[in-house]
Design a protein around this motif. Structure first.
Motif, short mmCIF file in Angstrom:
data_model
loop_
_atom_site.label_atom_id
_atom_site.label_comp_id
_atom_site.label_asym_id
_atom_site.label_seq_id
_atom_site.Cartn_x
_atom_site.Cartn_y
_atom_site.Cartn_z
N ALA A 1 47.82 49.94 31.15
CA ALA A 1 48.64 50.50 32.24
C ALA A 1 49.99 49.79 32.30
N HIS A 2 51.04 50.56 32.52
CA HIS A 2 52.37 49.98 32.70
C HIS A 2 52.55 49.47 34.13
N ARG A 3 51.90 50.15 35.05
CA ARG A 3 51.94 49.77 36.46
C ARG A 3 50.57 50.03 37.08
N VAL A 4 50.25 49.25 38.11
CA VAL A 4 49.00 49.46 38.84
C VAL A 4 49.36 49.69 40.30
N LEU A 5 48.92 50.80 40.83
CA LEU A 5 49.11 51.15 42.23
C LEU A 5 47.83 50.83 42.97
N VAL A 6 47.94 49.99 44.00
CA VAL A 6 46.78 49.67 44.82
C VAL A 6 46.92 50.45 46.12
N VAL A 7 45.97 51.33 46.38
CA VAL A 7 45.99 52.17 47.57
C VAL A 7 45.07 51.54 48.62
N CYS A 8 45.62 51.35 49.82
CA CYS A 8 44.90 50.70 50.91
C CYS A 8 44.73 51.68 52.07
N PRO A 9 43.69 51.50 52.87
CA PRO A 9 43.47 52.42 53.99
C PRO A 9 44.42 52.20 55.16
N ASP A 10 45.01 51.01 55.27
CA ASP A 10 45.89 50.73 56.40
C ASP A 10 46.81 49.55 56.06
N GLN A 11 47.78 49.30 56.94
CA GLN A 11 48.76 48.23 56.70
C GLN A 11 48.12 46.85 56.75
N ARG A 12 47.12 46.68 57.55
CA ARG A 12 46.45 45.37 57.64
C ARG A 12 45.84 45.00 56.29
N MET A 13 45.15 45.93 55.67
CA MET A 13 44.56 45.67 54.36
C MET A 13 45.64 45.48 53.32
N GLU A 14 46.71 46.24 53.41
CA GLU A 14 47.82 46.07 52.48
C GLU A 14 48.37 44.65 52.55
N ARG A 15 48.58 44.13 53.75
CA ARG A 15 49.08 42.76 53.91
C ARG A 15 48.12 41.74 53.31
N ARG A 16 46.82 41.93 53.55
CA ARG A 16 45.82 41.00 53.01
C ARG A 16 45.84 41.00 51.48
N ILE A 17 45.96 42.17 50.88
CA ILE A 17 45.98 42.27 49.43
C ILE A 17 47.29 41.70 48.87
N ARG A 18 48.41 41.99 49.52
CA ARG A 18 49.69 41.41 49.09
C ARG A 18 49.63 39.88 49.09
N ARG A 19 49.05 39.31 50.16
CA ARG A 19 48.93 37.85 50.24
C ARG A 19 48.08 37.31 49.10
N LYS A 20 46.99 37.98 48.82
CA LYS A 20 46.08 37.53 47.76
C LYS A 20 46.78 37.58 46.40
N ILE A 21 47.50 38.66 46.13
CA ILE A 21 48.23 38.77 44.87
C ILE A 21 49.34 37.73 44.81
N SER A 22 50.06 37.57 45.90
CA SER A 22 51.16 36.62 45.94
C SER A 22 50.69 35.20 45.67
N ARG A 23 49.61 34.80 46.31
CA ARG A 23 49.07 33.45 46.10
C ARG A 23 48.66 33.25 44.64
N ALA A 24 48.07 34.27 44.06
CA ALA A 24 47.57 34.16 42.69
C ALA A 24 48.71 34.10 41.68
N THR A 25 49.85 34.70 41.98
CA THR A 25 50.92 34.79 40.99
C THR A 25 52.11 33.88 41.28
N GLU A 26 52.09 33.16 42.40
CA GLU A 26 53.22 32.28 42.73
C GLU A 26 53.54 31.30 41.60
N SER A 27 52.54 30.73 41.01
CA SER A 27 52.76 29.74 39.97
C SER A 27 53.36 30.36 38.71
N TRP A 28 53.26 31.68 38.55
CA TRP A 28 53.83 32.34 37.39
C TRP A 28 55.28 32.77 37.62
N GLY A 29 55.77 32.61 38.86
CA GLY A 29 57.13 33.02 39.17
C GLY A 29 57.28 34.51 39.43
N ASN A 30 56.17 35.19 39.65
CA ASN A 30 56.21 36.63 39.91
C ASN A 30 56.42 36.91 41.39
#
Length: 107
Positions: free
Chosen positions: A75-104
């Motif tokens: 895949a060139h891009r991955v779209l994560v579909v969430c049921p609401d903004q609260r879940m979106e924020r939780r997933i964004r935080r999880k991705i952000s924490r995991a990729t901070e060390s990579w500079g993403n």
């Protein structure tokens, strides 16, 4: 069209169908339950395929693993579909924490 995999609930299926409809309106061809994705969409742009994987996430469990597998599958891009903004924020935080060390940066 195989929309179902496993024990998906009505909310998961509805979000998957909505994502498929929106991608089809954007001229993508959509396949359900392809490899690791809830759905994959592709279209040709300037003679080259553009591949989008879609993951419907109702919780944060396994989200990083699923995203990684979709990129590994091509895949060139991955779209994560969430049921609401609260879940979106939780997933964004999880991705952000995991990729901070990579500079993403999470878009």
């Amino acid at each position: 069209m195989n929309v179902l995999r496993g024990n998906e609930g009505a909310r998961h299926i509805a979000l998957k169908l909505l994502a498929a409809a929106l991608l089809k309106r954007a001229a993508f061809t959509v396949l359900f339950e392809w490899k690791y994705s809830d759905l994959v969409a592709f279209k040709m742009v300037a003679g080259a395929p553009r591949i989008r994987a879609v993951e419907v996430q109702l919780n944060t469990k396994n989200v990083l693993d699923r995203i990684e597998k979709n990129f590994a599958a091509g895949a060139h891009r991955v779209l994560v579909v969430c049921p609401d903004q609260r879940m979106e924020r939780r997933i964004r935080r999880k991705i952000s924490r995991a990729t901070e060390s990579w500079g993403n940066h999470v878009a």
